[in-house]
Write a protein that holds these residues in place. Structure first.
Motif, mmCIF file in Angstrom:
data_model
loop_
_atom_site.group_PDB
_atom_site.id
_atom_site.type_symbol
_atom_site.label_atom_id
_atom_site.label_comp_id
_atom_site.label_asym_id
_atom_site.label_seq_id
_atom_site.Cartn_x
_atom_site.Cartn_y
_atom_site.Cartn_z
ATOM 1 N N GLY A 21 2.745 47.888 53.625
ATOM 2 C CA GLY A 21 2.742 46.530 54.120
ATOM 3 C C GLY A 21 3.493 46.380 55.424
ATOM 4 O O GLY A 21 3.259 45.421 56.176
ATOM 5 N N LEU A 71 1.244 46.265 58.370
ATOM 6 C CA LEU A 71 0.582 44.977 58.525
ATOM 7 C C LEU A 71 1.485 43.988 59.253
ATOM 8 O O LEU A 71 1.041 43.277 60.165
ATOM 9 N N VAL A 72 2.754 43.946 58.881
ATOM 10 C CA VAL A 72 3.687 43.029 59.519
ATOM 11 C C VAL A 72 3.845 43.355 60.999
ATOM 12 O O VAL A 72 3.798 42.466 61.862
ATOM 13 N N ASN A 89 0.780 42.377 62.990
ATOM 14 C CA ASN A 89 0.708 40.927 63.184
ATOM 15 C C ASN A 89 1.704 40.458 64.236
ATOM 16 O O ASN A 89 1.396 39.577 65.052
ATOM 17 N N SER A 106 0.477 32.881 49.706
ATOM 18 C CA SER A 106 1.104 34.192 49.525
ATOM 19 C C SER A 106 2.234 34.135 48.504
ATOM 20 O O SER A 106 2.412 35.077 47.723
ATOM 21 N N LYS A 163 -5.281 40.559 50.446
ATOM 22 C CA LYS A 163 -5.265 40.626 51.905
ATOM 23 C C LYS A 163 -5.960 39.402 52.492
ATOM 24 O O LYS A 163 -6.922 38.886 51.933
ATOM 25 N N TRP A 197 -6.083 36.067 61.062
ATOM 26 C CA TRP A 197 -5.117 36.551 62.043
ATOM 27 C C TRP A 197 -5.616 36.320 63.462
ATOM 28 O O TRP A 197 -4.817 36.043 64.380
ATOM 29 N N SER A 226 3.469 37.868 54.833
ATOM 30 C CA SER A 226 2.988 39.240 54.627
ATOM 31 C C SER A 226 3.752 39.921 53.505
ATOM 32 O O SER A 226 3.178 40.679 52.712
#
Length: 317
Positions: free
Chosen positions: A38, A41-42, A45, A106, A221, A227, A271
């Protein structure tokens, strides 16, 4: 040999808490820990927000120069500024609503995963304790298999969830099959035993459903388009802020930077909540099932608490 387990009392201002540390030999050795997927992903972003904001600032400066040269002379400056402020309020409002909803959803994913973990632990405890209604020999076998299943859930299955493996863990599945077979083999001649067997099977099925729900929540996801819209919003917002403060660029940069830092914090939080098993900031831990094992061992010290063998190995372990 008995499984190594230790518990230490920790004194705090709010009272005394029990912290249990588990080392279940024979469980959790077939996989390696996931390395926080993860986090990628952060970071991606955040990079997207930084790039979009930078491009927005550049576009705003270019537009400001263009408008200063080509703006109609009879167009009042105050009126144009008011239009830009209205557009800025619209974009910032939409972005705020989007981020708020995404953070809410989330957090719901995180809460659902936590609730599934607790439900799984409680259901397996019910299976273990329901064995009290049966003769010693078959009951002890069900308890033993349930102990090994709970240990595998707290180690192997958790690592599978951290890795986002929707197939789950093979060793956990093998122990679950053993528990199901043990429940089916329990005697059910009398009404009490038949009712107890049905209750044990129902609890086992609830544990299975809770485990599947927990594993599925590990791969939640957001669509890529979400995004893209957030990055586009950051681009437009930065450009409009520059346009709304034509003679105060430093002030504009300070405001844009403050909003960007806040937005990056919100994106990082959502996230983290959306990946509840990645050990990134916040994560769902097998605390409930580990605490259940501590209580059961204290209540049933005469049961077999020795090391559990591995019944199956996960592919790629």
């Amino acid at each position: 040999r008995p499984a190594h387990q230790s518990a230490e009392l920790i004194s705090s201002t709010s009272g005394t808490q029990l912290r249990a540390t588990f080392v279940h030999r024979g469980c959790g050795e077939g996989r390696t820990r996931a390395r926080m997927p993860g986090m990628h992903l952060v970071v991606l972003n955040w990079i997207g927000l930084l790039v979009s904001t930078g491009l927005g600032i550049g576009a705003g400066i270019l537009l400001l120069k263009y408008l200063s040269r080509h703006e109609l002379p009879d167009d009042p400056e105050g009126q144009s500024h008011g239009f830009i402020t209205d557009a800025l309020a619209y974009v910032s409002g939409v972005l705020g609503i989007m981020l708020g909803l995404l953070l809410f959803f989330s957090v719901q994913v995180f809460e659902d995963a936590s609730a599934s973990a607790k439900s799984e632990a409680l259901s397996l405890v019910d299976v273990f304790e329901t064995a009290d209604y049966f003769p010693t020999t078959p009951a002890d076998q069900v308890r033993r298999d349930t102990i090994c299943l709970m240990r595998s859930v707290a180690t192997d299955s958790w690592v599978a969830a951290e890795a986002g493996d929707l197939t789950g863990d093979e060793n956990t599945a093998a122990w679950a099959t053993a528990v199901r077979a043990g429940i089916q083999a329990l005697p059910s001649e009398g009404n009490a035993e038949a009712e107890a067997q049905k209750s044990a099977m129902d609890s086992f099925q609830q544990a299975q459903s809770a485990r599947q729900s927990r594993i599925l929540s590990s791969v939640w996801k957001l669509p890529t388009i979400v995004w893209v819209v957030l990055d586009l919003g950051a681009f437009v917002f930065a450009g409009l802020v520059v346009l709304s403060l034509p003679g105060r660029r430093r002030t504009a940069l300070v405001l844009i930077s403050a909003c960007l830092v806040f937005t990056m914090g919100v994106v990082g939080a959502l996230s983290m909540f959306a990946t509840p098993f990645t050990r990134l900031g916040v994560s769902v831990q097998p605390t409930a099932i580990e605490g259940a094992l501590v209580r059961l061992q204290g209540t049933y010290p005469d049961q077999d608490w020795s090391d559990c063998p591995r019944l199956a190995e996960s592919v790629g372990s």
